[in-house]
Design a protein around this motif. Structure first.
Motif, PDB file in Angstrom:
ATOM      1  N   LEU A   1     -21.568 -88.352 -42.379  1.00  0.00           N
ATOM      2  CA  LEU A   1     -21.444 -88.832 -43.756  1.00  0.00           C
ATOM      3  C   LEU A   1     -21.714 -90.326 -43.830  1.00  0.00           C
ATOM      4  O   LEU A   1     -22.410 -90.805 -44.718  1.00  0.00           O
ATOM      5  N   PHE A   2     -21.167 -91.036 -42.851  1.00  0.00           N
ATOM      6  CA  PHE A   2     -21.280 -92.483 -42.922  1.00  0.00           C
ATOM      7  C   PHE A   2     -22.735 -92.940 -42.896  1.00  0.00           C
ATOM      8  O   PHE A   2     -23.198 -93.658 -43.777  1.00  0.00           O
ATOM      9  N   THR A   3     -23.440 -92.504 -41.877  1.00  0.00           N
ATOM     10  CA  THR A   3     -24.825 -92.967 -41.766  1.00  0.00           C
ATOM     11  C   THR A   3     -25.653 -92.473 -42.955  1.00  0.00           C
ATOM     12  O   THR A   3     -26.458 -93.203 -43.517  1.00  0.00           O
ATOM     13  N   PHE A   4     -25.401 -91.240 -43.340  1.00  0.00           N
ATOM     14  CA  PHE A   4     -26.199 -90.656 -44.413  1.00  0.00           C
ATOM     15  C   PHE A   4     -25.993 -91.412 -45.723  1.00  0.00           C
ATOM     16  O   PHE A   4     -26.933 -91.807 -46.409  1.00  0.00           O
ATOM     17  N   ILE A   5     -24.730 -91.638 -46.064  1.00  0.00           N
ATOM     18  CA  ILE A   5     -24.457 -92.258 -47.364  1.00  0.00           C
ATOM     19  C   ILE A   5     -24.846 -93.728 -47.360  1.00  0.00           C
ATOM     20  O   ILE A   5     -25.356 -94.250 -48.347  1.00  0.00           O
ATOM     21  N   MET A   6     -24.648 -94.398 -46.226  1.00  0.00           N
ATOM     22  CA  MET A   6     -25.065 -95.797 -46.181  1.00  0.00           C
ATOM     23  C   MET A   6     -26.572 -95.899 -46.366  1.00  0.00           C
ATOM     24  O   MET A   6     -27.063 -96.781 -47.062  1.00  0.00           O
ATOM     25  N   ASP A   7     -27.309 -94.988 -45.729  1.00  0.00           N
ATOM     26  CA  ASP A   7     -28.761 -94.995 -45.913  1.00  0.00           C
ATOM     27  C   ASP A   7     -29.116 -94.720 -47.377  1.00  0.00           C
ATOM     28  O   ASP A   7     -30.023 -95.314 -47.944  1.00  0.00           O
ATOM     29  N   TYR A   8     -28.355 -93.815 -47.989  1.00  0.00           N
ATOM     30  CA  TYR A   8     -28.618 -93.472 -49.387  1.00  0.00           C
ATOM     31  C   TYR A   8     -28.313 -94.664 -50.294  1.00  0.00           C
ATOM     32  O   TYR A   8     -29.100 -95.029 -51.161  1.00  0.00           O
ATOM     33  N   LEU A   9     -27.154 -95.272 -50.065  1.00  0.00           N
ATOM     34  CA  LEU A   9     -26.730 -96.365 -50.946  1.00  0.00           C
ATOM     35  C   LEU A   9     -27.668 -97.565 -50.866  1.00  0.00           C
ATOM     36  O   LEU A   9     -27.773 -98.345 -51.815  1.00  0.00           O
ATOM     37  N   ASN A  10     -28.352 -97.702 -49.723  1.00  0.00           N
ATOM     38  CA  ASN A  10     -29.263 -98.834 -49.588  1.00  0.00           C
ATOM     39  C   ASN A  10     -30.334 -98.840 -50.669  1.00  0.00           C
ATOM     40  O   ASN A  10     -30.850 -99.881 -51.038  1.00  0.00           O
ATOM     41  N   ASP A  11     -30.632 -97.657 -51.202  1.00  0.00           N
ATOM     42  CA  ASP A  11     -31.622 -97.590 -52.279  1.00  0.00           C
ATOM     43  C   ASP A  11     -31.154 -98.337 -53.517  1.00  0.00           C
ATOM     44  O   ASP A  11     -31.946 -98.740 -54.356  1.00  0.00           O
TER      45      ASP A  11
ATOM     46  N   ILE B   1     -37.272 -89.747 -36.699  1.00  0.00           N
ATOM     47  CA  ILE B   1     -35.873 -89.578 -37.131  1.00  0.00           C
ATOM     48  C   ILE B   1     -35.204 -88.422 -36.377  1.00  0.00           C
ATOM     49  O   ILE B   1     -34.054 -88.491 -35.989  1.00  0.00           O
ATOM     50  N   TRP B   2     -35.955 -87.357 -36.206  1.00  0.00           N
ATOM     51  CA  TRP B   2     -35.373 -86.164 -35.584  1.00  0.00           C
ATOM     52  C   TRP B   2     -35.506 -86.197 -34.054  1.00  0.00           C
ATOM     53  O   TRP B   2     -35.367 -85.209 -33.381  1.00  0.00           O
ATOM     54  N   GLY B   3     -35.870 -87.378 -33.544  1.00  0.00           N
ATOM     55  CA  GLY B   3     -35.948 -87.525 -32.096  1.00  0.00           C
ATOM     56  C   GLY B   3     -37.372 -87.398 -31.578  1.00  0.00           C
ATOM     57  O   GLY B   3     -38.308 -87.141 -32.339  1.00  0.00           O
ATOM     58  N   VAL B   4     -37.498 -87.597 -30.310  1.00  0.00           N
ATOM     59  CA  VAL B   4     -38.805 -87.571 -29.666  1.00  0.00           C
ATOM     60  C   VAL B   4     -38.721 -86.642 -28.471  1.00  0.00           C
ATOM     61  O   VAL B   4     -37.739 -86.654 -27.737  1.00  0.00           O
TER      62      VAL B   4
ATOM     63  N   SER C   1     -13.165 -90.294 -34.421  1.00  0.00           N
ATOM     64  CA  SER C   1     -12.496 -90.178 -33.138  1.00  0.00           C
ATOM     65  C   SER C   1     -13.486 -90.421 -31.998  1.00  0.00           C
ATOM     66  O   SER C   1     -13.105 -90.655 -30.877  1.00  0.00           O
ATOM     67  N   GLY C   2     -14.731 -90.360 -32.325  1.00  0.00           N
ATOM     68  CA  GLY C   2     -15.705 -90.683 -31.302  1.00  0.00           C
ATOM     69  C   GLY C   2     -17.105 -90.463 -31.798  1.00  0.00           C
ATOM     70  O   GLY C   2     -17.487 -89.361 -32.165  1.00  0.00           O
ATOM     71  N   LEU C   3     -17.856 -91.542 -31.876  1.00  0.00           N
ATOM     72  CA  LEU C   3     -19.228 -91.422 -32.347  1.00  0.00           C
ATOM     73  C   LEU C   3     -20.092 -90.910 -31.197  1.00  0.00           C
ATOM     74  O   LEU C   3     -21.083 -90.236 -31.405  1.00  0.00           O
ATOM     75  N   ASP C   4     -19.668 -91.245 -30.013  1.00  0.00           N
ATOM     76  CA  ASP C   4     -20.460 -90.877 -28.834  1.00  0.00           C
ATOM     77  C   ASP C   4     -20.500 -89.362 -28.725  1.00  0.00           C
ATOM     78  O   ASP C   4     -19.575 -88.665 -29.104  1.00  0.00           O
ATOM     79  N   GLY C   5     -21.553 -88.918 -28.195  1.00  0.00           N
ATOM     80  CA  GLY C   5     -21.642 -87.478 -28.029  1.00  0.00           C
ATOM     81  C   GLY C   5     -22.337 -86.819 -29.202  1.00  0.00           C
ATOM     82  O   GLY C   5     -22.965 -85.796 -29.055  1.00  0.00           O
ATOM     83  N   PHE C   6     -22.250 -87.410 -30.394  1.00  0.00           N
ATOM     84  CA  PHE C   6     -22.956 -86.836 -31.543  1.00  0.00           C
ATOM     85  C   PHE C   6     -24.270 -87.577 -31.716  1.00  0.00           C
ATOM     86  O   PHE C   6     -24.285 -88.771 -31.945  1.00  0.00           O
ATOM     87  N   ARG C   7     -25.340 -86.844 -31.637  1.00  0.00           N
ATOM     88  CA  ARG C   7     -26.616 -87.483 -31.956  1.00  0.00           C
ATOM     89  C   ARG C   7     -26.818 -87.347 -33.451  1.00  0.00           C
ATOM     90  O   ARG C   7     -26.814 -86.244 -33.990  1.00  0.00           O
ATOM     91  N   ILE C   8     -26.927 -88.450 -34.110  1.00  0.00           N
ATOM     92  CA  ILE C   8     -26.949 -88.382 -35.570  1.00  0.00           C
ATOM     93  C   ILE C   8     -28.356 -88.582 -36.098  1.00  0.00           C
ATOM     94  O   ILE C   8     -28.999 -89.605 -35.848  1.00  0.00           O
ATOM     95  N   VAL C   9     -28.798 -87.572 -36.799  1.00  0.00           N
ATOM     96  CA  VAL C   9     -30.100 -87.654 -37.437  1.00  0.00           C
ATOM     97  C   VAL C   9     -29.920 -88.385 -38.755  1.00  0.00           C
ATOM     98  O   VAL C   9     -28.991 -88.094 -39.521  1.00  0.00           O
ATOM     99  N   ARG C  10     -30.782 -89.356 -39.039  1.00  0.00           N
ATOM    100  CA  ARG C  10     -30.647 -90.133 -40.279  1.00  0.00           C
ATOM    101  C   ARG C  10     -31.876 -89.939 -41.161  1.00  0.00           C
ATOM    102  O   ARG C  10     -32.754 -90.796 -41.208  1.00  0.00           O
ATOM    103  N   PRO C  11     -31.926 -88.824 -41.871  1.00  0.00           N
ATOM    104  CA  PRO C  11     -33.129 -88.485 -42.643  1.00  0.00           C
ATOM    105  C   PRO C  11     -33.455 -89.500 -43.728  1.00  0.00           C
ATOM    106  O   PRO C  11     -34.589 -89.599 -44.175  1.00  0.00           O
ATOM    107  N   LEU C  12     -32.450 -90.260 -44.173  1.00  0.00           N
ATOM    108  CA  LEU C  12     -32.698 -91.184 -45.272  1.00  0.00           C
ATOM    109  C   LEU C  12     -32.997 -92.603 -44.788  1.00  0.00           C
ATOM    110  O   LEU C  12     -33.163 -93.511 -45.584  1.00  0.00           O
ATOM    111  N   GLN C  13     -33.057 -92.746 -43.472  1.00  0.00           N
ATOM    112  CA  GLN C  13     -33.331 -94.069 -42.936  1.00  0.00           C
ATOM    113  C   GLN C  13     -34.662 -94.571 -43.476  1.00  0.00           C
ATOM    114  O   GLN C  13     -35.636 -93.833 -43.545  1.00  0.00           O
TER     115      GLN C  13
END
Lengths: 599, 496
Positions: free
Chosen positions: B146-156, B298-301, B270-282
């Motif tokens: 949610l955090f990365t997604f909404i921050m990317d969204y709000l940047n607009d 965005i979806w990795g390489v 509780s831990g950001l590590d371990g989750f690979r976060i895709v940021r479609p709105l980046q």
């Protein structure tokens, strides 16, 4: 739920029951639960301390002022048709009928665990079935309709549903609640239910208000589905309205202002000083016996356009009659009478003031509301005139509807005012003013069917019988005026007065009238928007009406038409209405000029 | 430069935004568990809890009287609090400051449509919040997404260091709707044939195609809801207009800010590590490859050959996971969605599909692009002289409006008036109990500044018009609407 309970009494409004069936879900809706949820809210009042104490000696001085002078006038007191003694007999009737209701009803209005109360929940009031009300109202409206005013004859003031509290489903379903509470969360007044039982609920309202306040803001409104919760803070007194009546926020807030004004009228604003001395001061006893005043005010919110127009209306009368009334009022006005008013219900017959300051229409509304529902020589306060001081109102009813109000600042003036009244009465009887008033009540007023054709050279009067000068377009009975005109309200800006046409078919039932009232209310709010208003013209068409509104510096016109009305014709008709009002203005308005009163 | 903490503080006074779950943190001391997202993230926890506590308290309070619809909005002297129950018991609340000086005058439904858009886009890329919470009950997974997604969204919405949310100046716009290109008969046939060609490229995979010209929709085979979501994504991240401005400085410094904020978010979860976060709105992550296909990492390489992984998203109704494959030729953007389950050989299959598209459809694409470009009237194509309008077809999620450049010529008074009228219509609609189609409504107001402000609503369609240079009579104004309705709305708003 309550909708199939039968009752023969007229409760105010379909407002009493929203007919909505809340689901009891997994979430605890009780105020306790809410307060638990506002943990960090810094519930800066602890609710436990707020146990309602009836015995609070701080109220005594005010009571003395408020009620002190009412004793001596016992023999003089004329009780109005809606006065106390009538009320008590009515209550008896209610009791009877509500017993039937309890027996007949399959479900108790209370869904709570207050099992012990179920059988007795009909104390003084009845739960009314919306359908029954409708039927009876339909019948009564076909008998004869007062027209501008929703028929209030069947409506009896007084508090309803006193045994309910916030755990009752029926209480939650009421369409429009009004609450008054102190800044410490102590309940002062609730339109429905028992204030003492609502202490917890009241504390919740207080918690919400003070939580937002602590955040450096002031809460105005909460919207949830069809419900609106409107807040008004007046120093230490908090007023809250919870409503699903779809009235605009501005209207509901205005009603809270009037509610506060009504309290000030009874107690003056100086009551807030007691809260400064003691935050837990209990105001409830000071308002004892005034339930009818408030319930009648709430009733007015649904039919009296004065409550949102901030203008008053006059009883239509031949010009000469009104002049005769004004002359005699003027005669007594030099002898310490600040204002004298001759009224017929909420309508002004004549009004004379010794002072330059005109009486504010809101003060008139509140005063008339108070007078018609309570005692006859009372200290009162006019909030718009001077919110801190009492005046003394001498009230005398000449008949069921017509009454005289003399306002003075001298509390010893009773016998003098009585002499004034005798003097006035003699003149009114001799000059036939009282009989003219009765005649006007029966047949006076503007009817859309009588809208004249223009150009017309005939002298316009509402009091001549005009046999057949009407155009064909308006002849069909029962369909309102020409070109689909159903109703109008005309408000004169510099007079602070309005006139509204009598209700004609098809606006005959209580429901129709109330719906139209609400539509006007909405129209008024949208024309007078704080940010962008006032607008100049509005045409609005929905499934119910075509509404046309004109706002100029001289007048405002609100007109309702058949929803299929043609725009062009509607505009033409509105012009004719304005012309008509102008032609008969000396019969429908209290006009200035002359020596009497500078409006 | 960068998004300094001072800048965030300024904006935090103007905007607070939180998402919380009523089912979590029910016990004392566990209140923080409720918070799934909070902006500004650096607001002290007691202050965050106070916003959420009030919201939660009022949700419960309003249910006493209105069990079906809990709290929707709180209006206070200085702030509006807008509520949206995104999923059962998961609430989004936005608190915006009001100010006449800074033009912070809001229409509540416009703000709520921002919340709705955030949620539907989030679902499109990450699935529902509840499912994420169930997958990882600790909440860290959900919070970081949610955090990365909404921050990317709000940047607009970020202009300088201030958030500029849709205010009264956007009254003639409708978020959450699609804008269509009007095409001539001949072009329509060409488009139809292209859609056929695209279909056959996807073979038996039962994929979908969406075609855009500039920022306008030309054709779609998706459901209306999915079309709307994909359309708002495409017009904010994929269309030529966006790509050409992609390298601008805006995104680069925002990204820096994001990185800052994202790292801070690690403290919440509780831990950001371990989750690979895709940021479609980046921002600035999409570009056009040499072959015309749009690429992003965005979806990795793919490990080894540095080929970006093909983006995927979820369809709302069917909940199918789809590959997203976008191709651009000049002003034309073509988006293909192919079910992941039908692509057994994954990336390899996508490459084959791309190959097929280039071989079988590129000629048609060029032709369609030419036809549409020729017929297109430029950015003011839908301007109607003398009118400033918004036309919304609620049933089909379509809107058309006067070009923004023309709307800005209106005076502030007119815009405030139409904003208020829209608010009134919003209220009437919400009270219509769902049978909005029945609500036939016509409002014509001559405002203080003599402008005519008009709203019409009939059978799910709405029309808003401002006429500033019109004659004073109501009949003139009505005639103007009638003409507009006959000419541009197939007479939908005409009174026979």
């Amino acid at each position: 739920m309550t909708s199939n309970a039968s009752s023969s009494s007229f409760s105010d409004e379909d407002e009493e029951s929203a007919g909505q069936k809340p689901k009891t879900g997994s979430i605890d809706y009780s105020p306790d639960a809410i307060e638990n949820q506002l943990p960090s809210i810094a519930l800066n009042t602890s609710i436990d301390e707020e146990k309602v104490s009836v015995a609070d000696d701080h109220h005594e001085p005010v009571t003395e002022i408020a009620r002190g002078s009412s004793r001596e006038i016992e023999p003089e007191r004329l009780i109005s048709s809606t006065g106390e003694s009538n009320l008590s007999t009515e209550t008896g009737v209610w009791r009877n009928s509500s017993k039937v209701e309890v027996d007949g009803a399959t479900s108790s209005p209370c869904s709570s665990g207050y099992a012990g109360e179920m059988g007795t929940s009909s104390g003084t009031a009845s739960t009314s079935g919306a359908d029954d009300i409708q039927e009876l109202r339909n019948n009564s409206s076909s008998v004869g309709n007062d027209g501008e005013v929703l028929h209030s004859a069947q409506w009896v003031p007084g508090k309803r549903h006193v045994d309910e509290d916030d755990t009752c489903m029926s209480w939650r379903e009421r369409k429009k609640h009004f609450f008054v509470l102190s800044h410490s969360g102590k309940p002062i007044f609730s339109r429905y239910g028992n204030e003492h039982k609502l202490a917890g609920f009241s504390a919740t309202l207080q918690a919400i208000i003070s939580f937002v306040k602590d955040g450096g803001d002031r809460i105005h409104l909460i919207r949830a589905g069809k419900h609106q919760v409107v807040f008004l803070v007046k120093g230490p007194i908090y007023l809250v309205c919870i409503s699903c009546t779809e009235e605009p926020y501005e209207s509901l807030r205005g009603q809270l202002e009037l509610l506060y004004g009504q309290m000030v009228l009874i107690l003056t604003e100086s009551v807030s000083r007691y809260f400064e001395k003691n935050p837990k001061f209990d105001m409830t006893p000071l308002l004892g016996g005034t339930d009818a005043v408030f319930s009648s005010l709430f009733h007015a919110f649904s039919w009296n356009p004065a409550s949102f127009l901030h203008a008053y209306t006059c009883l239509p009368l031949p010009c000469a009659t009104r002049q005769a009334a004004a002359a005699i009022l003027q005669d007594v006005s030099d002898s310490g009478v600040i204002y004298s008013m001759l009224m017929c219900k909420y309508k002004v017959v004549s009004l004379v003031g010794a002072q330059k300051a005109p009486l504010h229409p809101d003060d008139m509304l509140l005063l008339a509301n108070f007078v018609m529902t309570s005692e006859s020589f009372s200290p009162i306060c006019l909030p718009r005139y001077n919110a801190m001081a009492f005046l003394h109102a001498y009230v005398h009813y000449f008949d069921d509807d017509t009454y005289l109000v003399l306002l003075t600042s001298n509390s010893d003036a009773f016998f003098h005012l009585k002499d004034c009244r005798i003097q006035i009465e003699n003149v009114l009887v001799k000059s036939n003013v009282l009989s003219d008033i009765q005649r006007s009540l029966l047949e006076g007023g503007m009817r859309v069917e009588n809208l004249p054709l223009y150009p017309s050279t005939r002298y316009g009067s509402l009091f001549h019988n005009e046999p057949s000068d009407r155009s064909q377009e308006s002849l069909q009975p029962g369909i309102g005026g020409p070109d689909g005109l159903w109703h109008f309200i005309y408000r004169s800006m510099n007079l602070d007065q309005y006139v509204s046409s009598k209700f004609s078919s098809p606006i005959t039932t209580h429901q129709h009238q109330k719906r139209l009232y609400r539509a006007y209310q909405k129209l008024y709010a949208s024309m007078h928007d704080k940010e962008t208003g006032p607008h100049k013209t509005q045409f609005k068409r929905d499934g119910n009406y075509v509404l046309l509104c004109w706002v100029t510096t001289d007048f405002e016109l609100y007109a309702a038409f058949d929803p299929l009305a043609d725009k062009g014709s509607a505009i033409r008709i509105c012009n004719r209405v304005c012309q008509w009002v102008k032609d008969v203005e000396n019969e429908i308005f209290l006009l200035g000029g002359g020596s009497t009163f500078a409006w | 430069m960068g998004l300094s903490s001072a800048a965030i503080t300024t904006s935090s006074e103007a905007l607070k935004f939180c998402i919380f779950d009523l089912r979590r943190g029910q016990h004392e001391g566990e209140e923080l568990e409720k918070i799934l997202f909070f902006f500004p993230a650096d607001l002290p926890f007691p202050a965050q809890l106070s916003v959420i506590g009030l919201s939660e308290g009022l949700i419960t309070f309003t249910r006493i009287f209105s069990p079906e619809a809990a709290c929707e909005v709180i209006e206070a002297e200085l702030h509006s609090h807008v509520f949206f129950e995104a999923e059962p018991d998961i609430w989004m609340v936005m608190v915006v400051a009001k100010s006449k000086e800074t033009e912070a005058i809001w229409r509540i439904e416009a703000l709520r449509s921002v919340l709705k858009e955030i949620h539907s886009l989030f679902i499109m890329f990450h699935g529902s919040i509840r499912v994420l919470l169930d997958k990882e009950p600790g909440g860290g997974l959900t919070r970081s997404h949610l955090f990365t997604f909404i921050m990317d969204y709000l940047n607009d919405f970020l202009m300088g260091n201030k958030f500029v949310l849709p205010n009264f100046r956007d009254s003639l716009k409708q978020r959450g709707t699609v804008q269509m290109l009007t095409v001539g008969r001949e072009a329509a046939i060409e488009v139809q044939s292209l859609v056929g060609a695209l279909d056959s490229c996807m073979g038996h995979t039962s994929g979908y195609s969406v075609i855009l010209f500039q920022d306008l929709l030309v054709s779609t085979t998706l459901t209306p809801d999915d079309t709307t979501n994909l359309f708002s994504y495409a017009t904010s991240r994929l269309t030529p207009r966006v790509l050409s401005s992609g390298g601008s400085s805006t995104w680069s410094y925002l990204r820096k800010g994001n990185a800052e904020l994202a790292s801070r978010s690690a403290n919440i979860g509780s831990g950001l590590d371990g989750f690979r976060i895709v940021r479609p709105l980046q921002h600035g992550k999409w570009s056009k490859g040499k072959d015309g296909f749009l690429v992003t990492d965005i979806w990795g390489v793919e490990v080894g050959n540095l080929v970006p992984t093909t983006p995927t998203l979820w369809l709302q109704q069917t909940e199918h996971k789809m590959y997203l494959c976008a191709y651009q030729h000049k002003s034309l953007t073509i988006i293909l969605l192919i079910p992941v389950t039908s692509m057994l050989n994954g990336e390899e299959g996508i490459s084959m599909l791309k190959q097929q598209l280039l071989e079988n459809a590129s000629a048609k694409i060029v032709k369609v692009e030419e036809k549409l470009a020729k017929g297109w009237g430029g950015e003011n194509a839908y301007h109607v002289k003398g009118y400033r309008y918004l036309l919304v077809d609620g049933d089909r999620n379509i809107s058309r409006a006067s070009p923004p450049g023309k709307v800005t010529t209106l005076t502030k008074e007119s815009l405030l008036a139409i904003n208020k009228v829209r608010e009134d219509v919003d209220l009437e609609k919400s009270r219509g109990n769902g049978n909005n189609d029945e609500k036939d409504l016509e409002i014509c107001i001559r405002a203080k500044n003599n402008a005519w402000v008009i709203a019409r609503s009939t059978r799910g369609k709405e029309l808003y018009i401002v006429l500033e240079k019109a004659n004073e009579t109501l009949l003139y104004a009505s005639e103007a609407i009638e003409k507009f309705s006959d000419r541009y709305c197939n007479g939908a708003f005409s009174l026979d």
